[in-house]
Each structure stands twice: as structure tokens, then as C-alpha cells.
Design a protein around this motif. Sequence first.
Motif, PDB file in Angstrom:
ATOM      1  N   THR A 185     -15.597  50.112  -3.600  1.00  0.00           N
ATOM      2  CA  THR A 185     -15.969  48.970  -4.430  1.00  0.00           C
ATOM      3  C   THR A 185     -14.765  48.176  -4.906  1.00  0.00           C
ATOM      4  N   GLU A 186     -13.577  48.710  -4.722  1.00  0.00           N
ATOM      5  CA  GLU A 186     -12.376  48.015  -5.182  1.00  0.00           C
ATOM      6  C   GLU A 186     -12.043  46.864  -4.246  1.00  0.00           C
ATOM      7  N   LEU A 187     -11.868  45.685  -4.816  1.00  0.00           N
ATOM      8  CA  LEU A 187     -11.450  44.541  -4.023  1.00  0.00           C
ATOM      9  C   LEU A 187      -9.947  44.536  -3.907  1.00  0.00           C
ATOM     10  N   ARG A 188      -9.462  44.116  -2.757  1.00  0.00           N
ATOM     11  CA  ARG A 188      -8.026  44.072  -2.553  1.00  0.00           C
ATOM     12  C   ARG A 188      -7.683  42.888  -1.663  1.00  0.00           C
ATOM     13  N   VAL A 189      -6.612  42.210  -2.006  1.00  0.00           N
ATOM     14  CA  VAL A 189      -6.068  41.147  -1.173  1.00  0.00           C
ATOM     15  C   VAL A 189      -4.726  41.611  -0.647  1.00  0.00           C
ATOM     16  N   ARG A 190      -4.555  41.489   0.655  1.00  0.00           N
ATOM     17  CA  ARG A 190      -3.287  41.850   1.274  1.00  0.00           C
ATOM     18  C   ARG A 190      -2.509  40.584   1.610  1.00  0.00           C
ATOM     19  N   TYR A 191      -1.219  40.612   1.368  1.00  0.00           N
ATOM     20  CA  TYR A 191      -0.358  39.532   1.830  1.00  0.00           C
ATOM     21  C   TYR A 191       0.075  39.810   3.264  1.00  0.00           C
ATOM     22  N   ALA A 192       0.152  38.752   4.048  1.00  0.00           N
ATOM     23  CA  ALA A 192       0.645  38.842   5.423  1.00  0.00           C
ATOM     24  C   ALA A 192       1.322  37.525   5.748  1.00  0.00           C
ATOM     25  N   GLY A 193       1.814  37.405   6.958  1.00  0.00           N
ATOM     26  CA  GLY A 193       2.405  36.150   7.392  1.00  0.00           C
ATOM     27  C   GLY A 193       2.303  36.033   8.895  1.00  0.00           C
ATOM     28  N   ILE A 194       2.229  34.794   9.382  1.00  0.00           N
ATOM     29  CA  ILE A 194       2.252  34.550  10.819  1.00  0.00           C
ATOM     30  C   ILE A 194       3.693  34.755  11.275  1.00  0.00           C
ATOM     31  N   GLY A 195       3.898  35.810  12.034  1.00  0.00           N
ATOM     32  CA  GLY A 195       5.251  36.296  12.287  1.00  0.00           C
ATOM     33  C   GLY A 195       6.207  35.301  12.887  1.00  0.00           C
ATOM     34  N   ASP A 196       5.734  34.475  13.834  1.00  0.00           N
ATOM     35  CA  ASP A 196       6.686  33.605  14.515  1.00  0.00           C
ATOM     36  C   ASP A 196       7.175  32.461  13.642  1.00  0.00           C
ATOM     37  N   GLU A 197       6.618  32.310  12.447  1.00  0.00           N
ATOM     38  CA  GLU A 197       7.187  31.354  11.496  1.00  0.00           C
ATOM     39  C   GLU A 197       8.502  31.876  10.914  1.00  0.00           C
ATOM     40  N   ALA A 198       8.737  33.186  11.063  1.00  0.00           N
ATOM     41  CA  ALA A 198       9.999  33.783  10.603  1.00  0.00           C
ATOM     42  C   ALA A 198      11.024  33.873  11.717  1.00  0.00           C
ATOM     43  N   GLY A 199      10.592  33.916  12.968  1.00  0.00           N
ATOM     44  CA  GLY A 199      11.521  34.043  14.081  1.00  0.00           C
ATOM     45  C   GLY A 199      10.785  34.298  15.370  1.00  0.00           C
ATOM     46  N   ALA A 200      11.475  34.087  16.474  1.00  0.00           N
ATOM     47  CA  ALA A 200      10.839  34.228  17.781  1.00  0.00           C
ATOM     48  C   ALA A 200      10.607  35.675  18.169  1.00  0.00           C
ATOM     49  N   SER A 201      11.562  36.544  17.888  1.00  0.00           N
ATOM     50  CA  SER A 201      11.483  37.925  18.357  1.00  0.00           C
ATOM     51  C   SER A 201      10.618  38.775  17.437  1.00  0.00           C
ATOM     52  N   LEU A 202      10.025  39.808  18.014  1.00  0.00           N
ATOM     53  CA  LEU A 202       9.246  40.741  17.209  1.00  0.00           C
ATOM     54  C   LEU A 202      10.119  41.386  16.144  1.00  0.00           C
ATOM     55  N   ALA A 203      11.348  41.720  16.490  1.00  0.00           N
ATOM     56  CA  ALA A 203      12.238  42.369  15.532  1.00  0.00           C
ATOM     57  C   ALA A 203      12.444  41.502  14.295  1.00  0.00           C
ATOM     58  N   THR A 204      12.666  40.211  14.493  1.00  0.00           N
ATOM     59  CA  THR A 204      12.863  39.309  13.360  1.00  0.00           C
ATOM     60  C   THR A 204      11.586  39.158  12.550  1.00  0.00           C
ATOM     61  N   GLN A 205      10.448  39.060  13.227  1.00  0.00           N
ATOM     62  CA  GLN A 205       9.174  38.923  12.529  1.00  0.00           C
ATOM     63  C   GLN A 205       8.891  40.135  11.649  1.00  0.00           C
ATOM     64  N   LEU A 206       9.092  41.325  12.194  1.00  0.00           N
ATOM     65  CA  LEU A 206       8.832  42.537  11.421  1.00  0.00           C
ATOM     66  C   LEU A 206       9.824  42.684  10.275  1.00  0.00           C
ATOM     67  N   ALA A 207      11.077  42.308  10.523  1.00  0.00           N
ATOM     68  CA  ALA A 207      12.088  42.408   9.469  1.00  0.00           C
ATOM     69  C   ALA A 207      11.738  41.525   8.274  1.00  0.00           C
ATOM     70  N   ALA A 208      11.203  40.328   8.547  1.00  0.00           N
ATOM     71  CA  ALA A 208      10.830  39.422   7.453  1.00  0.00           C
ATOM     72  C   ALA A 208       9.677  39.996   6.635  1.00  0.00           C
ATOM     73  N   ILE A 209       8.678  40.547   7.303  1.00  0.00           N
ATOM     74  CA  ILE A 209       7.552  41.158   6.597  1.00  0.00           C
ATOM     75  C   ILE A 209       8.038  42.325   5.749  1.00  0.00           C
ATOM     76  N   GLU A 210       8.900  43.146   6.310  1.00  0.00           N
ATOM     77  CA  GLU A 210       9.404  44.310   5.585  1.00  0.00           C
ATOM     78  C   GLU A 210      10.315  43.909   4.431  1.00  0.00           C
ATOM     79  N   GLN A 211      11.054  42.816   4.591  1.00  0.00           N
ATOM     80  CA  GLN A 211      11.893  42.340   3.497  1.00  0.00           C
ATOM     81  C   GLN A 211      11.045  41.940   2.298  1.00  0.00           C
ATOM     82  N   LEU A 212       9.849  41.449   2.570  1.00  0.00           N
ATOM     83  CA  LEU A 212       8.922  41.086   1.500  1.00  0.00           C
ATOM     84  C   LEU A 212       8.193  42.299   0.923  1.00  0.00           C
ATOM     85  N   ASN A 213       8.374  43.437   1.562  1.00  0.00           N
ATOM     86  CA  ASN A 213       7.668  44.662   1.154  1.00  0.00           C
ATOM     87  C   ASN A 213       6.161  44.510   1.345  1.00  0.00           C
TER      88      ASN A 213
END
Length: 317
Positions: free
Chosen positions: A15-43
Motif C-alpha cells: 500500500t505504500e506509494l513510492r516515486v523513483r527518480y531516474a534519468g534518460i541515460g544518453d542525456e548524460a553521455g553516449a557510453s553506458l559507462a558514463t550514463q551509469l556513472a551519472a545515475i550513481e553520482q546522484l545516488n
Amino acid sequence: MSDSAPRPAAESSGTELRVRYAGIGDEAGASLATQLAAIEQLNWTSIELRTLDGVPVAAVSDDEFERVAATIAARGLAVTCLASGIGNWSRPVTADFAPDVAELDVLARRCHRLGARYIRVMSYTAGGLDEREWGRRARWRLGELAERAEQAGVTLVHENCSGWAACHAERMLELAAQHPGLALLFDIGNGVAYGYRALTVLAEIVDHVAHVHVKDARGDKAEPVYTPAGAGEAEVAQCLRLLLDHGFSGTWSIEPHIAVRPHEGLAADTAHRGAHAPHEGFVACGRALERLVVEDVLPTLPGWSAVPGGLRGAGAR
């Protein structure tokens, strides 16, 4: 919320509502490594995939996609949505339909591999047709695709971007009401870019919104200027508050458009550097969203609280 307008099933459990933050990865960079690093930097723990090294996720080879899926899983991240080219600004309703069907089939399989649920689509440009024929063909195509998606166990989310239903709440509602395999994706910043007030449209469709893109902008559709959330004129805080007030549970995914705008040919590998470097700009926009939510959204919504990577709430008001 109206009994005649059922919400898409919540992404959270219990019953608990939750909103998750995410991002469209390629707005942070072309490579998967850069995309994941940006998401992880945001925690944050969720990412939305559109392109990988400039290649649409549906067009990545099977071997490369398997590497991507394994890497994301090893990092402990979730994929919330896959972007498609189906019905977008580059595909008029007069174009061959077969590539759309083939792309959906590929993305449905890839959703299952990633544990993702949603595939983003749009509703086709007119291709020179009159309004009536444009609408007839767009509705038929999306109906066929939504039925196929439902059979495959995924959901199409229609974005208020280019296409027959892009700016029209009544058309979006028609699509969502008629097709169980289709829900709505609302991009808050698109109102400025397409010349309408986002909050007005959102108020009409809010009970069918399953996924949200967060961007802000100022100016007009002739020359929109994209900004971090809260710095523009898209009424981001009011839109997010409305969503929560209507019991939204799902993902708010940033698509800043600060340095990367695919529809303008501006990709991460060609974007400006320095103050507008994609990775830094993406992270700054993520932080801006978090601040905006804590300072301008949550104070009016008792029971909601910020937690790492999103929001937690005891229930809808």
C-alpha cells in the motif's frame, strides 16, 4: 480518482506509494559507462535507456545488448523504460508500418531481459494527410501496437511530444481508454516547446499517467530554452504536486535537454563542453529536481518524505 478512469498498476508494492527518480541515460553521455556513472553520482537506482554509443537501444546487436544488460544488473540498477522511435517526429503515419512492429518485438524481448515494463512511443506526424485520415491511421497503428504489447506483457507509454495526440488531452485519453496495452507518459517541459500549458493538460489526463519525464523550459515553441527543474516556466513543482495528489506511483525520469536534444541533432558526443558538458549538466539537473521536490512540493503534501533515490508516501490524499 474516477472509477471509470483506472490508473495503470503501480510500480511499487503493497500500500505504500513510492516515486523513483531516474534519468534518460544518453542525456548524460553516449557510453553506458558514463550514463551509469551519472545515475550513481546522484545516488539513484533507476535508468531509462534511449541510445548506447549513439545507437538506439532497439538497434544494438544481441551480443552488445547482453553485455549492457549484464553490466546494469551487476551495478544493481533497474531499467524503468526503453525509448523507441515508434511514431516519433522522424516517422510519419504514411511510412511503412513494418519497422514499427519489428522494433516493438525487439524492445519487448529486451524489456523482459532488463526487467523493464514500459516502451515509449509517440503518435506519428501527419505525412501530408488531412486531420481525419491522419487520426484514423494513427489510432489504428497504435491500437495494433498496443494489442501486440499487451500480448507480450509490456506497456506502451504515449508521450505528449510530436504526433496526432501530442498536444490534445482528449486524444490521449481516447488512446488510453481504448487500449489496455497503452498508458500515458507526460513530459512536463513539452508544454513550452509545443505551445500549451502543461499543468492544464496534465489535470485532464493525470489518472492515466504511468510515467513522467521531467524537464523545464522558458520562452515559446519558436525558441524554447531548457533549464533545470524550477528555473523555467513549465510549472514543474505544480505538476509534480498534482501527480502526487492523485496517487501517482512510478518514476520521474529527467530528460534535461540542456546539452542533448536528439530531435535537433544534438547528441552527447557533439554537445558543448565546459559548463554545458552533458554529464555535469545531467547531474546538476538531477540535484535541481531533488531540491525542488523538497522545497516546493513536499511541504504541501503531509505524509510524503524524500528518501535516497526518490519519495516515500503512506498513501494518496
